[in-house]
Scaffold this motif. Structure first.
Motif, PDB file in Angstrom:
ATOM      1  N   LEU A 319       0.881  -1.147   0.015  1.00  0.00           N
ATOM      2  CA  LEU A 319       0.037   0.037  -0.034  1.00  0.00           C
ATOM      3  C   LEU A 319       0.869   1.199  -0.008  1.00  0.00           C
ATOM      4  CD1 LEU A 319      -3.156  -0.972   2.255  1.00  0.00           C
ATOM      5  CD2 LEU A 319      -2.779  -1.097   0.067  1.00  0.00           C
ATOM      6  N   ALA A 320       2.004   1.119   0.751  1.00  0.00           N
ATOM      7  CA  ALA A 320       2.738   2.435   0.609  1.00  0.00           C
ATOM      8  C   ALA A 320       3.579   2.726  -0.751  1.00  0.00           C
ATOM      9  CB  ALA A 320       3.773   2.169   1.769  1.00  0.00           C
ATOM     10  N   LEU A 321       3.659   1.769  -1.356  1.00  0.00           N
ATOM     11  CA  LEU A 321       4.360   1.773  -2.607  1.00  0.00           C
ATOM     12  C   LEU A 321       3.273   2.319  -3.644  1.00  0.00           C
ATOM     13  CD1 LEU A 321       6.349  -1.438  -2.999  1.00  0.00           C
ATOM     14  CD2 LEU A 321       7.262   0.662  -2.814  1.00  0.00           C
ATOM     15  N   ILE A 322       2.204   1.920  -3.543  1.00  0.00           N
ATOM     16  CA  ILE A 322       0.969   2.228  -4.396  1.00  0.00           C
ATOM     17  C   ILE A 322       0.725   3.681  -4.072  1.00  0.00           C
ATOM     18  CG2 ILE A 322      -1.390   1.850  -4.811  1.00  0.00           C
ATOM     19  CD1 ILE A 322      -1.208  -0.935  -4.318  1.00  0.00           C
ATOM     20  N   PHE A 323       0.647   4.096  -2.810  1.00  0.00           N
ATOM     21  CA  PHE A 323       0.357   5.444  -2.530  1.00  0.00           C
ATOM     22  C   PHE A 323       1.419   6.390  -3.162  1.00  0.00           C
ATOM     23  CE2 PHE A 323       0.736   9.259  -0.026  1.00  0.00           C
ATOM     24  CZ  PHE A 323      -0.488   9.532   0.348  1.00  0.00           C
ATOM     25  N   ASN A 324       2.732   6.129  -3.103  1.00  0.00           N
ATOM     26  CA  ASN A 324       3.579   6.864  -3.861  1.00  0.00           C
ATOM     27  C   ASN A 324       3.620   6.962  -5.423  1.00  0.00           C
ATOM     28  OD1 ASN A 324       4.784   7.507  -1.271  1.00  0.00           O
ATOM     29  ND2 ASN A 324       6.081   5.655  -1.325  1.00  0.00           N
ATOM     30  N   ASN A 325       2.977   5.969  -5.890  1.00  0.00           N
ATOM     31  CA  ASN A 325       3.065   5.841  -7.443  1.00  0.00           C
ATOM     32  C   ASN A 325       1.602   6.526  -7.987  1.00  0.00           C
ATOM     33  OD1 ASN A 325       5.494   4.653  -7.612  1.00  0.00           O
ATOM     34  ND2 ASN A 325       4.835   2.518  -7.542  1.00  0.00           N
ATOM     35  N   GLU A 326       0.586   6.492  -6.874  1.00  0.00           N
ATOM     36  CA  GLU A 326      -0.927   6.817  -7.553  1.00  0.00           C
ATOM     37  C   GLU A 326      -0.723   8.446  -7.646  1.00  0.00           C
ATOM     38  OE1 GLU A 326      -3.200   5.605  -8.900  1.00  0.00           O
ATOM     39  OE2 GLU A 326      -3.099   3.356  -8.769  1.00  0.00           O
ATOM     40  N   SER A 327      -1.550   9.012  -8.515  1.00  0.00           N
ATOM     41  CA  SER A 327      -1.994  10.414  -8.442  1.00  0.00           C
ATOM     42  C   SER A 327      -3.206  10.665  -8.015  1.00  0.00           C
ATOM     43  CB  SER A 327      -1.607  10.805  -9.833  1.00  0.00           C
ATOM     44  OG  SER A 327      -2.540  10.348 -11.042  1.00  0.00           O
ATOM     45  N   TYR A 328      -4.399   9.887  -8.369  1.00  0.00           N
ATOM     46  CA  TYR A 328      -5.829  10.077  -8.134  1.00  0.00           C
ATOM     47  C   TYR A 328      -6.082   9.886  -6.509  1.00  0.00           C
ATOM     48  CZ  TYR A 328     -10.524  10.912  -9.435  1.00  0.00           C
ATOM     49  OH  TYR A 328     -11.764  11.280  -9.495  1.00  0.00           O
ATOM     50  N   TYR A 329      -6.669  10.922  -6.130  1.00  0.00           N
ATOM     51  CA  TYR A 329      -7.028  10.861  -4.692  1.00  0.00           C
ATOM     52  C   TYR A 329      -7.920   9.837  -4.110  1.00  0.00           C
ATOM     53  CZ  TYR A 329     -11.999  12.560  -5.192  1.00  0.00           C
ATOM     54  OH  TYR A 329     -13.350  12.425  -5.727  1.00  0.00           O
ATOM     55  N   VAL A 330      -8.493   9.181  -4.712  1.00  0.00           N
ATOM     56  CA  VAL A 330      -9.646   8.131  -4.405  1.00  0.00           C
ATOM     57  C   VAL A 330      -8.667   7.040  -4.268  1.00  0.00           C
ATOM     58  CG1 VAL A 330     -11.293   6.401  -5.151  1.00  0.00           C
ATOM     59  CG2 VAL A 330     -11.638   8.940  -5.817  1.00  0.00           C
ATOM     60  N   ILE A 331      -7.922   6.745  -4.603  1.00  0.00           N
ATOM     61  CA  ILE A 331      -6.971   5.664  -4.394  1.00  0.00           C
ATOM     62  C   ILE A 331      -6.261   5.790  -3.244  1.00  0.00           C
ATOM     63  CG2 ILE A 331      -4.757   4.091  -4.978  1.00  0.00           C
ATOM     64  CD1 ILE A 331      -6.977   3.408  -6.800  1.00  0.00           C
ATOM     65  N   LYS A 332      -5.629   7.004  -3.174  1.00  0.00           N
ATOM     66  CA  LYS A 332      -4.717   7.459  -1.963  1.00  0.00           C
ATOM     67  C   LYS A 332      -5.420   7.499  -0.682  1.00  0.00           C
ATOM     68  CE  LYS A 332      -0.921  10.029  -3.974  1.00  0.00           C
ATOM     69  NZ  LYS A 332      -0.146  11.192  -3.862  1.00  0.00           N
ATOM     70  N   THR A 333      -6.838   8.143  -0.559  1.00  0.00           N
ATOM     71  CA  THR A 333      -7.797   8.201   0.513  1.00  0.00           C
ATOM     72  C   THR A 333      -8.050   6.676   0.989  1.00  0.00           C
ATOM     73  OG1 THR A 333      -9.752   8.419  -0.983  1.00  0.00           O
ATOM     74  CG2 THR A 333      -8.601  10.350  -0.122  1.00  0.00           C
TER      75      THR A 333
END
Length: 386
Positions: A319-333
């Motif tokens: 999840l930490a890796l995905i958070f750093n690679n994603e730009s869209y807020y829905v994924i991050k939230t």
């Protein structure tokens, strides 16, 4: 293909307005709470509302419903074209997320009652979001060019006149020779959405998908006939796909999987083109691959949702890796919500980064998901007050 049918267009702010906005021929009246600052505009923008009401200059004013049973011919189209406008100026991600929220609204409405879109008591969740999604599905079934041609002719034929559900349905037969009786019966005149239970089995040179429709069926809701895409993605980066019509209580779909290729993850209805609920269990390894590699944001998001009950230890690093690679807020939230109560250093650092994210939604999600503010984040949270 139909030009703006009037000579002027105005936006008129008024005080104490009981709705967000209301279309009138050549003018939209809207609540003065939309007259906001740039900061306020972050959370209450007039953009989508304006696009919705402007669409009514065609769907509502240029052509007008006969009665309440045909009300979706106003509101569903205004919601749909507002969604398309936002899609054009923002992103595919925003479009997919808007559709998902439309689906949530439609599914929630079905828990309360079983009215259809065409019922005079269908209510706002059906004539706004569900109807908008249904229009998307019409376009998905018939294709872009046929859809656009038929809608254009529908508008021109009924200009300055009243229309019914049948008029819109018949436009596809009259203009393109496409019979949508089955579609309107399923999605407009009846109620409910399909629930699909899916299981996969790897065979020698194919993957077998067994799809069962397990929702309640009766005189109001039958088995749904729809074309769906099935995908198999392999570890070497290649993939196989097949589009097949599902029609009854159980269907079997076979997708090519050559010998020697290792399956990384499978997808059903990529990008979420069909309104539905789904039960589809996947192993952790496959969910992680889908969450990191699926092309569509909504498919990555669905994989994340399936990880909610997974322990911190098994998903934290991913999840930490995905958070750093994603730009869209829905994924991050969603990632923030899953790690907000994790006390590990890796998760605390992720939350610290989230508090400084460019998206206000991501920053806010840290506060919304925290039972208490960790000492290590106190200064970052205080900074939000500025």
């Amino acid at each position: 293909g139909v030009k703006y049918p009037w000579q002027t267009y105005a936006n008129v702010p008024v005080q104490d307005f009981m709705y967000g906005a209301m279309e009138n021929t050549t003018a939209t009246v809207y609540g003065d709470f939309y007259l906001n600052t740039a900061r306020e505009n972050i959370e209450r923008a007039y953009l989508g509302t304006n696009a919705h009401e402007l669409t009514h200059q065609w769907f509502g004013d240029y052509i007008t419903e006969y009665s309440a049973q045909h009300h979706w011919l106003h509101e569903s189209f205004a919601t749909y074209y507002s969604k398309q406008f936002v899609h054009s100026i923002q992103s595919e991600n925003a479009y997919e997320w808007t559709k998902r929220n439309e689906a949530y609204a439609a599914i929630s409405a079905d828990r309360n009652d079983r009215f259809s879109i065409a019922h005079s008591h269908g209510g706002s969740p059906r004539v706004y979001p569900k109807g908008s999604f249904v229009i998307d599905m019409i376009r998905y079934v018939v294709g872009d060019s046929v859809y656009k041609k038929c809608v254009t002719e529908y508008l021109k034929k009924h200009a300055y006149a009243n229309v019914s559900n049948h008029d819109f349905q018949f436009a596809f037969m009259e203009t393109a020779g496409v019979n949508l009786d089955w579609f309107f019966d399923e999605w407009v005149y009846r109620s409910g959405v399909p629930h699909y239970e899916i299981a996969t089995t790897r065979q020698e040179e194919q993957v077998m998908f067994v799809v069962k429709q397990t929702h309640k069926t009766d005189e109001l809701t039958g088995y749904f006939k729809m074309p769906l895409v099935f995908e198999v993605h392999f570890t070497d980066g290649s993939s196989s796909a097949k589009k097949q019509w599902l029609t009854g209580p159980a269907d079997t779909v076979y997708v090519s999987a050559p010998k020697g290729k290792q399956i990384e993850y499978t997808l059903y209805d990529p990008a979420g083109n069909v309104l539905k609920t789904v039960t589809y269990s996947k192993p952790l390894k496959e969910l992680i691959a889908q969450a990191t590699k699926a092309a569509h944001m909504i498919d990555r998001y669905d994989a994340l949702l399936a990880l909610r009950d997974t322990s911190f230890e098994k998903k934290r690093e991913t999840l930490a890796l995905i958070f750093n690679n994603e730009s869209y807020y829905v994924i991050k939230t969603e990632i923030v919500s899953q790690l907000a109560k994790d006390t590990a250093v890796r998760s605390i650092q992720l939350l610290k980064n989230a508090l400084h994210d460019k998206s206000h939604s991501v920053r806010k999600s840290v506060i919304e998901n925290a039972d208490e503010i960790p000492t290590a984040l106190l200064k970052d949270v205080e900074g939000l007050l500025n």
